[in-house]
Design a protein around this motif. Structure first.
Motif, PDB file in Angstrom:
ATOM      1  N   ILE A   1      -0.195  -0.546  -9.752  1.00 51.76           N
ATOM      2  CA  ILE A   1       0.547  -0.412  -8.504  1.00 51.76           C
ATOM      3  C   ILE A   1       2.019  -0.257  -8.846  1.00 51.76           C
ATOM      4  CG2 ILE A   1       1.272  -1.606  -6.393  1.00 51.76           C
ATOM      5  CD1 ILE A   1      -1.461  -2.866  -6.235  1.00 51.76           C
TER       6      ILE A   1
ATOM      7  N   GLU B   1      -3.676  -7.865 -10.094  1.00 49.40           N
ATOM      8  CA  GLU B   1      -3.095  -6.526 -10.148  1.00 49.40           C
ATOM      9  C   GLU B   1      -2.122  -6.394 -11.321  1.00 49.40           C
ATOM     10  OE1 GLU B   1      -4.305  -4.340  -8.266  1.00 49.40           O
ATOM     11  OE2 GLU B   1      -5.039  -5.385  -6.489  1.00 49.40           O
TER      12      GLU B   1
ATOM     13  N   ARG C   1      -3.302  -5.103  -1.894  1.00 49.67           N
ATOM     14  CA  ARG C   1      -4.189  -3.993  -2.237  1.00 49.67           C
ATOM     15  C   ARG C   1      -4.667  -3.209  -1.005  1.00 49.67           C
ATOM     16  NH1 ARG C   1      -5.405  -0.294  -5.982  1.00 49.67           N
ATOM     17  NH2 ARG C   1      -4.963  -1.896  -7.573  1.00 49.67           N
TER      18      ARG C   1
ATOM     19  N   TRP D   1      -1.901  -0.926  -0.085  1.00 52.94           N
ATOM     20  CA  TRP D   1      -1.741   0.090  -1.119  1.00 52.94           C
ATOM     21  C   TRP D   1      -2.779   1.202  -0.971  1.00 52.94           C
ATOM     22  CZ3 TRP D   1       1.607   1.776  -4.589  1.00 52.94           C
ATOM     23  CH2 TRP D   1       1.165   2.563  -5.664  1.00 52.94           C
TER      24      TRP D   1
END
Length: 308
Positions: free
Chosen positions: A2, A30, A117, A120
């Motif tokens: 990310i 992540e 997430r 995202w």
């Protein structure tokens, strides 16, 4: 991976650290690359943020745009608190590596309190940005100034999920620069007005929990309270991205009901224990600043979390 972007100057290194720590702490599964657009950071300041990211297995990269890229730009609203660095987000597509096609931009008056997430993964096909409506999006005069229809809405630019591929294809950076030079009188709220003017037809609004702004915690009018609680209650109680858009939690007179979330993550940074109220003078100033609220000469500004 990310990709996160922030833009800061030396005044915001500490606050950037808090934003990043809160992000890393609540997204440990992540891996992040953090792209920091900066203005005049020292080597020591860069190293502090690099070390902070590395502690969580993440990396930080630094970019200092050439001043001429924003030649002729000026700051309008909140000029004492905001520097020219605020406009760097308008030229992100020109600054970051071209193999990055998606980017989450975060202001550094933010704490991240949950899993990002799902945000995202928001589909961005054919649009430039996903964002949350600004608290001022119902302000009709704003649209009169910006010269686009009110039904298109107006987003807050403090949290942006950016489709960099779209930005490059449509040269959003160049469009922002040209628009500012052509219509400087329209740009009141700095880069936020500029990005809305360029992308108002090419954005998607997402749920409030991805950018819970200060004013949503203000006490609603009595006749609106029930509808307000139904619409906002869950997000206000459990924000994922908490955005201190007005008085900052580090200000001595902050009344934000979730201001202590900031200090919870501050104490995981090299600035552990720092508080404005460590200064006795600030304690006195806070007392007299808030005295009208204590003795009920002024009505409270913010909701009580127990009322949600």
């Amino acid at each position: 991976m990310i990709h996160i972007a922030c833009n800061i100057d030396s005044n915001y290194v500490c606050h950037c650290a808090v934003t990043l720590v809160s992000l890393f702490e609540n997204n440990r599964e992540e891996t992040f690359s953090v792209h920091i657009l900066e203005r005049g950071l020292s080597a020591a300041e860069q190293q502090t943020l690099t070390d902070l990211a590395a502690r969580y297995g993440n990396r930080a990269f630094f970019y200092e745009p050439m001043p001429e890229m924003l030649a002729g730009f000026t700051i309008r609203k909140f000029s004492k608190r905001i520097s020219m660095a605020t406009y760097y987000r308008c030229i992100l597509s020109e600054l970051l590596p071209r193999d990055i096609d998606r980017l989450l931009y975060l202001d550094c008056d933010i704490v991240v309190l949950g899993d990002i997430r799902p945000f995202w993964n928001t589909p961005l096909d054919g649009i430039g940005v996903a964002a949350v409506e600004d608290i001022g999006s119902t302000d009709a005069p704003r649209y009169e100034v910006l010269k686009y229809p009110m039904e298109e809405g107006y987003f807050n630019a403090g949290v942006l999920l950016i489709n960099l591929e779209y930005w490059r294809k449509h040269d959003v950076a160049r469009a922002c620069i040209e628009y500012f030079h052509q219509y400087p009188e329209r740009i009141v709220y700095n880069d936020q007005d500029l990005l809305n003017s360029i992308l108002y037809k090419h954005k998607v609004f997402v749920d409030l929990r991805w950018n819970v702004q200060d004013a949503f915690y203000r006490i609603p009018k009595p006749q609106d309270a029930e509808a307000w609680r139904a619409k906002y209650g869950a997000c206000l109680k459990h924000p994922v991205i908490l955005h201190y858009t007005n008085r900052k939690p580090w200000d001595y007179d902050s009344q934000h009901p979730l201001r202590n979330e900031y200090f919870r993550y501050l104490d995981l940074t090299p600035w552990k224990g720092q508080r404005a109220l460590n200064n006795p003078l600030n304690r006195i100033k806070r007392f007299f600043r808030l005295l009208p609220f204590y003795i009920h000469l002024r009505k409270p500004k913010y909701i009580r979390m127990t009322d949600l």
